[in-house]
Design a protein around this motif. Structure first.
Motif, PDB file in Angstrom:
ATOM      1  N   UNK A  70       0.836  -1.204   0.000  1.00 11.86           N
ATOM      2  CA  UNK A  70       0.000   0.000   0.000  1.00 11.86           C
ATOM      3  C   UNK A  70       0.867   1.249   0.000  1.00 11.86           C
ATOM      4  N   UNK A  71       1.901   1.253   0.848  1.00  8.11           N
ATOM      5  CA  UNK A  71       2.787   2.416   0.893  1.00  8.11           C
ATOM      6  C   UNK A  71       3.481   2.624  -0.449  1.00  8.11           C
ATOM      7  N   UNK A  72       3.959   1.552  -1.051  1.00  9.11           N
ATOM      8  CA  UNK A  72       4.674   1.660  -2.326  1.00  9.11           C
ATOM      9  C   UNK A  72       3.768   2.187  -3.434  1.00  9.11           C
ATOM     10  N   UNK A  73       2.489   1.837  -3.392  1.00  7.30           N
ATOM     11  CA  UNK A  73       1.553   2.316  -4.407  1.00  7.30           C
ATOM     12  C   UNK A  73       1.435   3.832  -4.401  1.00  7.30           C
ATOM     13  N   UNK A  74       1.790   4.460  -3.291  1.00  8.90           N
ATOM     14  CA  UNK A  74       1.731   5.921  -3.171  1.00  8.90           C
ATOM     15  C   UNK A  74       3.121   6.551  -3.144  1.00  8.90           C
ATOM     16  N   UNK A  75       4.158   5.746  -3.402  1.00  5.23           N
ATOM     17  CA  UNK A  75       5.514   6.258  -3.433  1.00  5.23           C
ATOM     18  C   UNK A  75       6.156   6.402  -2.071  1.00  5.23           C
ATOM     19  N   UNK A  76       5.575   5.775  -1.040  1.00 10.02           N
ATOM     20  CA  UNK A  76       6.128   5.823   0.310  1.00 10.02           C
ATOM     21  C   UNK A  76       6.633   4.441   0.700  1.00 10.02           C
ATOM     22  N   UNK A  77       7.167   4.330   1.890  1.00 13.17           N
ATOM     23  CA  UNK A  77       7.624   3.028   2.387  1.00 13.17           C
ATOM     24  C   UNK A  77       6.961   2.737   3.725  1.00 13.17           C
ATOM     25  N   UNK A  78       6.868   1.456   4.057  1.00 15.68           N
ATOM     26  CA  UNK A  78       6.307   1.032   5.345  1.00 15.68           C
ATOM     27  C   UNK A  78       7.173  -0.071   5.920  1.00 15.68           C
ATOM     28  N   UNK A  79       7.698   0.165   7.095  1.00 13.68           N
ATOM     29  CA  UNK A  79       8.484  -0.839   7.808  1.00 13.68           C
ATOM     30  C   UNK A  79       7.625  -1.433   8.913  1.00 13.68           C
ATOM     31  N   UNK A  80       7.586  -2.761   8.983  1.00 10.91           N
ATOM     32  CA  UNK A  80       6.738  -3.457   9.946  1.00 10.91           C
ATOM     33  C   UNK A  80       7.609  -4.186  10.961  1.00 10.91           C
ATOM     34  N   UNK A  81       7.341  -3.925  12.239  1.00  2.97           N
ATOM     35  CA  UNK A  81       8.025  -4.629  13.334  1.00  2.97           C
ATOM     36  C   UNK A  81       6.982  -5.420  14.112  1.00  2.97           C
ATOM     37  N   UNK A  82       7.238  -6.708  14.287  1.00  2.00           N
ATOM     38  CA  UNK A  82       6.354  -7.563  15.073  1.00  2.00           C
ATOM     39  C   UNK A  82       7.145  -8.112  16.254  1.00  2.00           C
ATOM     40  N   UNK A  83       6.703  -7.796  17.448  1.00  4.86           N
ATOM     41  CA  UNK A  83       7.346  -8.282  18.670  1.00  4.86           C
ATOM     42  C   UNK A  83       6.538  -9.461  19.184  1.00  4.86           C
ATOM     43  N   UNK A  84       7.165 -10.617  19.210  1.00  5.16           N
ATOM     44  CA  UNK A  84       6.448 -11.841  19.554  1.00  5.16           C
ATOM     45  C   UNK A  84       6.066 -11.863  21.024  1.00  5.16           C
ATOM     46  N   UNK A  85       4.802 -12.174  21.269  1.00  9.82           N
ATOM     47  CA  UNK A  85       4.306 -12.313  22.636  1.00  9.82           C
ATOM     48  C   UNK A  85       4.083 -13.772  22.991  1.00  9.82           C
ATOM     49  N   UNK A  86       3.057 -14.034  23.786  1.00  9.96           N
ATOM     50  CA  UNK A  86       2.806 -15.391  24.252  1.00  9.96           C
ATOM     51  C   UNK A  86       2.183 -16.245  23.149  1.00  9.96           C
ATOM     52  N   UNK A  87       2.444 -17.561  23.164  1.00  2.45           N
ATOM     53  CA  UNK A  87       1.773 -18.459  22.220  1.00  2.45           C
ATOM     54  C   UNK A  87       0.330 -18.726  22.643  1.00  2.45           C
ATOM     55  N   UNK A  88      -0.374 -19.513  21.842  1.00  3.81           N
ATOM     56  CA  UNK A  88      -1.748 -19.893  22.152  1.00  3.81           C
ATOM     57  C   UNK A  88      -1.751 -20.788  23.394  1.00  3.81           C
ATOM     58  N   UNK A  89      -2.681 -20.532  24.305  1.00  5.99           N
ATOM     59  CA  UNK A  89      -2.848 -21.381  25.484  1.00  5.99           C
ATOM     60  C   UNK A  89      -3.778 -22.525  25.108  1.00  5.99           C
ATOM     61  N   UNK A 112       0.816 -20.596  28.739  1.00  2.00           N
ATOM     62  CA  UNK A 112       0.889 -21.285  27.450  1.00  2.00           C
ATOM     63  C   UNK A 112       2.241 -21.953  27.243  1.00  2.00           C
ATOM     64  N   UNK A 113       3.316 -21.320  27.721  1.00  2.00           N
ATOM     65  CA  UNK A 113       4.647 -21.910  27.563  1.00  2.00           C
ATOM     66  C   UNK A 113       4.740 -23.253  28.277  1.00  2.00           C
TER      67      UNK A 113
END
Length: 409
Positions: free
Chosen positions: A286-305, A342-343
């Motif tokens: 989506x960002x590239x379609x408008x000439x911008x950039x998007x950086x995504x950071x995902x910080x892992x939390x707990x797994x499924x219980x 969950x761990x």
């Protein structure tokens, strides 16, 4: 005396420990004052105590006097939340900005009560009970650290993991004294999401000379909801919530960046992995379609219980036998909150249950639930929780599960 009657006789000490911990809450992986209160309350019992290097987590082991057998783990979490308290209780938090708003003080007190009940009959128990007092449940991965420190045993350590594991969590707006549980996913995996959309800022009166990241960020928010609704099955739920949007410094300035922050909740490992892979592609496209950039950071939390079906059936039997036929409720749906027990359940068959602590005769949905500054519990239910935990341990040591992972170590 029945376990319930014995627990009722311990009511004063259970409540006293809960109130002492409630008034002096601690946040995170290091809760030394809470640990010391637990040790002092249980110092008279024949428990073998262990601590690890990563946290102030504490495991007390009670060895039965009737020979070798199964090993069962009972867990209670110790940490509080970084939020103010507005209950007006005589034993309200004395630590500014910190409150036991998730009931961990009651979990510790019930587990300590169970330890007293089980120690009183240690000579007749075959096997051992491990009491896991865990800090850092509120987002700090305390259970994972205790596992990595070897406090629960496992490969590479001097003892095997327990054969079964159970935990109990209070619910202030659930029916008085009723235990709830379900087989399979009980609580969701939770990961933190941050998307930084980068463009080129400038004067707000001349947007054509800029590359404004704000409308692109808004477009990404809408596209995420479309992706969840149209690309993931409703029968394996996914929840993505963007809860915070940051951009700009003044009303007449277009910022260089816009930052979206939120949470990702899933009930299966497959959807969790898929969401982590596909969401960055969506945002960047989506960002590239408008000439911008998007950086995504995902910080892992707990797994499924995930609760073992045999363990849930077993817990239902124990609850009904101890507390009455109406004392167990099968939950139709999972809860999209997360839990780091969950761990443990990834490695050991077992289950987590909820205990309703609303005042007797009250409506189910009342003010206030967990994580509220006004949350309160009916302390008269706590001895029942202690009896239930002790009942899980005694029956498991004697019988195991009806089928499945029920053999000693």
């Amino acid at each position: 005396m029945t376990l319930v009657a014995q627990a009722a006789a311990l009511s004063e000490s259970i409540v006293a420990l809960r109130r002492a911990i409630h008034a002096d809450p601690e946040v995170g992986l290091h809760t030394p004052r809470t640990r010391d209160k637990i040790r002092a309350a249980l110092d008279h019992l024949p428990l073998e105590w262990e601590e690890g290097p990563s946290t102030t987590g504490l495991v007390g082991t009670l060895k039965g006097g009737a020979g070798a057998g199964r090993t069962v783990l009972l867990r209670g979490d110790m940490d509080a939340l970084p939020m103010p308290e507005e209950t007006g209780l005589d034993f309200a938090s004395t630590v500014p900005g910190v409150m036991h708003a998730c009931g961990h003080d009651t979990h510790v007190a019930m587990l300590a009560g169970a330890a007293q009940l089980l120690a009183a009959q240690a000579d007749s128990l075959a096997g051992e009970v491990r009491f896991m007092f865990q800090p850092g449940e509120e987002g700090y991965h305390g259970a994972r650290f205790m596992l990595e420190d070897g406090l629960l045993g496992g490969d590479g350590f001097d003892r095997p993991l327990p054969d079964a594991a159970f935990a109990l969590h209070i619910m202030p707006n659930a029916p008085h004294g009723v235990v709830g549980g379900r087989a399979g996913p009980l609580m969701a995996a939770a990961d933190m999401l941050r998307i930084t959309v980068t463009g080129r800022g400038g004067h707000a009166s001349m947007p054509h000379d800029t590359m404004d990241p704000v409308p692109i960020a808004c477009e990404i928010v809408g596209a995420i909801q479309t992706m969840v609704a149209r690309r993931f099955s409703v029968f394996d739920p996914v929840v993505v919530t963007i809860s915070k949007i940051e951009a700009g410094t003044a009303h007449n300035v277009i910022s260089d960046t816009a930052v979206l922050t939120g949470t990702m909740r899933t009930l299966s490992a497959a959807n969790r992995a898929r969401l982590k892979a596909e969401l960055p592609v969506l945002a960047a496209g989506i960002a590239a379609a408008h000439g911008l950039s998007a950086d995504v950071e995902i910080v892992e939390g707990f797994p499924v219980t995930v609760c073992d079906a045999n363990a849930v059936d077993f817990g239902e039997t124990v609850a009904r036998d101890l507390l009455g036929q109406g004392a167990f409720l099968r939950l139709a749906d999972p809860i999209m909150g997360a839990e780091d027990f969950a761990y443990v359940l990834e490695k050991v068959p077992g289950a987590m249950f909820f205990l309703g602590v609303s005042p007797e005769g009250s409506e189910w949905k009342q003010c206030c639930g967990i994580h509220s500054t006004k949350m309160m519990v009916d302390e008269t239910v706590l001895p029942s929780g202690a009896a239930f935990l002790a009942g899980l341990a005694t029956r498991y040591l004697a019988e195991g599960f009806a089928s499945g992972s029920d053999q000693p170590g």
